[in-house]
Design an enzyme around this catalytic site. Structure first.
Site, PDB file in Angstrom:
ATOM      1  N   LYS A 188      43.510 -30.751 -55.439  1.00 52.65           N
ATOM      2  CA  LYS A 188      42.689 -30.243 -56.865  1.00 52.65           C
ATOM      3  C   LYS A 188      41.527 -30.669 -56.952  1.00 52.65           C
ATOM      4  O   LYS A 188      40.631 -30.343 -56.065  1.00 52.65           O
ATOM      5  CB  LYS A 188      43.733 -30.747 -58.077  1.00 52.65           C
ATOM      6  CG  LYS A 188      44.936 -29.455 -57.882  1.00 52.65           C
ATOM      7  CD  LYS A 188      46.098 -29.633 -58.950  1.00 52.65           C
ATOM      8  CE  LYS A 188      47.053 -28.494 -58.619  1.00 52.65           C
ATOM      9  NZ  LYS A 188      48.430 -28.788 -58.847  1.00 52.65           N
ATOM     10  N   HIS A 196      46.615 -33.160 -61.706  1.00 59.32           N
ATOM     11  CA  HIS A 196      45.477 -32.830 -62.341  1.00 59.32           C
ATOM     12  C   HIS A 196      44.373 -33.871 -62.954  1.00 59.32           C
ATOM     13  O   HIS A 196      43.209 -33.676 -62.795  1.00 59.32           O
ATOM     14  CB  HIS A 196      46.012 -32.016 -63.787  1.00 59.32           C
ATOM     15  CG  HIS A 196      46.496 -30.564 -63.257  1.00 59.32           C
ATOM     16  ND1 HIS A 196      45.766 -29.612 -62.746  1.00 59.32           N
ATOM     17  CD2 HIS A 196      47.631 -30.366 -63.073  1.00 59.32           C
ATOM     18  CE1 HIS A 196      46.466 -28.606 -62.515  1.00 59.32           C
ATOM     19  NE2 HIS A 196      47.779 -29.006 -62.568  1.00 59.32           N
ATOM     20  N   SER A 204      50.349 -28.938 -66.435  1.00 55.28           N
ATOM     21  CA  SER A 204      49.270 -28.090 -65.856  1.00 55.28           C
ATOM     22  C   SER A 204      49.262 -27.102 -66.340  1.00 55.28           C
ATOM     23  O   SER A 204      47.999 -26.209 -66.068  1.00 55.28           O
ATOM     24  CB  SER A 204      50.116 -28.139 -64.403  1.00 55.28           C
ATOM     25  OG  SER A 204      51.411 -27.620 -64.481  1.00 55.28           O
TER      26      SER A 204
HETATM   27  C1  PLP Z   1      49.561 -28.387 -58.201  1.00 57.57           C
HETATM   28  C2  PLP Z   1      50.603 -29.653 -58.661  1.00 57.57           C
HETATM   29  C3  PLP Z   1      51.474 -30.107 -57.624  1.00 57.57           C
HETATM   30  C4  PLP Z   1      51.536 -29.688 -56.356  1.00 57.57           C
HETATM   31  O1  PLP Z   1      50.274 -30.130 -55.601  1.00 57.57           O
HETATM   32  P1  PLP Z   1      50.267 -29.226 -54.276  1.00 57.57           P
HETATM   33  O2  PLP Z   1      49.160 -30.248 -53.396  1.00 57.57           O
HETATM   34  O3  PLP Z   1      49.670 -28.052 -54.691  1.00 57.57           O
HETATM   35  O4  PLP Z   1      51.504 -28.952 -53.544  1.00 57.57           O
HETATM   36  C5  PLP Z   1      52.284 -31.083 -58.187  1.00 57.57           C
HETATM   37  N1  PLP Z   1      52.279 -31.499 -59.422  1.00 57.57           N
HETATM   38  C6  PLP Z   1      51.659 -31.047 -60.550  1.00 57.57           C
HETATM   39  C7  PLP Z   1      51.426 -31.322 -61.976  1.00 57.57           C
HETATM   40  C8  PLP Z   1      50.506 -29.791 -60.009  1.00 57.57           C
HETATM   41  O5  PLP Z   1      49.993 -29.311 -60.730  1.00 57.57           O
END
Ligand code: PLP
Length: 391
Positions: free
Chosen positions: A238, A209, A181
């Site tokens: 996302k 992602h 990320s």
């Molecule tokens: C954003 C993210 C999460 C968490 O997801 P949310 O829905 O924001 O709680 C988990 N893993 C990765 C790799 C992320 O980038």
């Protein structure tokens, strides 16, 4: 002041002195990537709404209709009285997209990771993970009570050594992000699935992602590896544009998670309207490849922008880590960009290692050509200032 407040105040002061203090900004939403901050218009080159689906008219409409029909909250956890047909419809769709037998919804991606890992691994096990795994995966590994072993980023030889030495554990659980990320680079799923098979490990891949972004129809980074990956986790927050998380796995593993994943058992289920919105977003992802075309075109434009302004970095993903090193430099650079009307926050420890502070630039399908010219001009002037005339 309460005497114990002194302790916290001192710790906060320590953060400020080390350029690690964080504070919440209050933004007003304007059209597309525009926001208003302190009365001034700014353009976002951050965030993870890669396809602009959070405000897509069809997604918004699906949300509204479902809210009209079902109300706002689901009222309880699924196992109590908070499960309705739209949860199942969304799970079916996610399972189909991820080509797994079943899927299970959580109220956030963070919770999906806690649920999947801490629900499946326990004290007799070892969790083996990449150094740059997302914080939620690290927290999940700790919560599971399993032993945790970390291998250097994408160093699969080291990973194999750890696997070789871990025969005494009941289960070996191998964990990775598919797209990292903060760096935007991809895990080597070919190598990881080979290791999984050789050492009979359980492989869990966080596809947060990549879901909606990679794969022929936006299935994610695990496309074509699904049958060798035991659990795919992800988020609805996302590219899908809403909120919520999921795990997709075999029927047995999902059944096991329903019975063991505490973030599933003890948290109120997703609001039906969010499920309806996510379902609509998944249909759009499948049927409107032009959204992804626009996104990738913008990835190319950002790459050019960075090349031209002298920032040497390549990315095969809409995440561009412009690594600046010292926390202070990253903060100053972010501030200069802000003064020029562009919002890219400085990413610092503990999100990334100390001394690896960066701007995490992201692009989405809604960025316009003129946004890149504006960003390019600012970047070029910053490059001069930061590197020739250190702040
Ligand atoms: C954003 C993210 C999460 C968490 O997801 P949310 O829905 O924001 O709680 C988990 N893993 C990765 C790799 C992320 O980038």
């Amino acid at each position: 002041m309460n005497p114990s407040d002194t302790f916290f105040q001192e710790r906060l002061e320590h953060l400020r002195e080390n350029d690690l203090y964080r504070k919440i900004r209050s933004l007003e939403m304007l059209e597309g990537n525009l926001r208003r901050l302190d009365g001034k218009e700014v353009l976002l080159f951050c965030g993870n709404d890669y396809l602009g689906l959070s405000r897509h008219p069809r997604v918004v409409r699906a949300f509204q209709v479902a809210a009209g029909e079902y109300g706002v909250g689901s009222g309880a956890a699924r196992l109590v009285a908070g499960g309705i047909s739209v949860h199942e419809a969304l799970e079916k769709k996610i399972a189909a997209v991820k080509r797994k037998e079943k899927a299970l919804l959580f109220s956030a991606g963070y919770l999906a990771n806690l649920g999947a890992i801490a629900g499946l691994a326990t004290h007799d096990d070892v969790v083996i993970m990449d150094k740059l795994c997302h914080a939620s995966l690290i927290d999940a590994a700790r919560l599971s009570g399993a032993q945790v072993r970390i291998f250097p980023h994408k160093n699969y030889e080291r990973c194999e050594e750890i696997l070789k030495l871990s025969g005494a554990f009941k289960k070996r659980v191998l964990v990775t992000d598919s797209v990292f990320s903060m760096d935007g680079d991809l895990a080597d799923l070919k190598e990881l699935t080979r290791l999984k098979q050789t050492y009979d490990a359980l492989l869990i891949v966080d596809d947060a992602h990549a879901t909606g972004v990679l794969g022929k129809e936006g299935q994610g980074a695990c496309e074509n590896w699904e049958d060798k990956i035991d659990v795919i986790t992800g988020t609805l927050s996302k590219a899908i544009g809403g909120l919520g998380g999921f795990m997709a796995a075999s029927e047995i593993l999902v059944d096991y998670a329903v019975n063991h994943a505490r973030p599933f058992i003890f948290a109120t289920s997703l609001p039906p309207a969010l499920c309806a919105a996510a379902l609509e977003a998944l249909y759009i992802i499948e049927s409107e490849p032009e959204l992804r075309d626009r996104l990738w075109k913008n990835v190319g434009r950002m790459q050019q922008c960075l090349d031209k302004s002298g920032f040497e970095m390549t990315s095969g993903f809409p995440i561009f880590p412009v690594i600046l090193g010292e926390e202070k430099i990253a903060l100053e650079t972010s501030k200069t960009l802000m003064e020029g009307g562009i919002l890219v926050p400085a990413i610092r420890y503990p999100t990334v290692a100390k001394g690896k502070a960066r701007l995490r630039v992201t692009v989405n399908s809604l960025h316009r050509e003129e946004d890149f010219s504006k960003f390019g001009r600012l970047l070029a002037s910053i490059k001069k200032r930061v590197f020739l005339d250190p702040v």
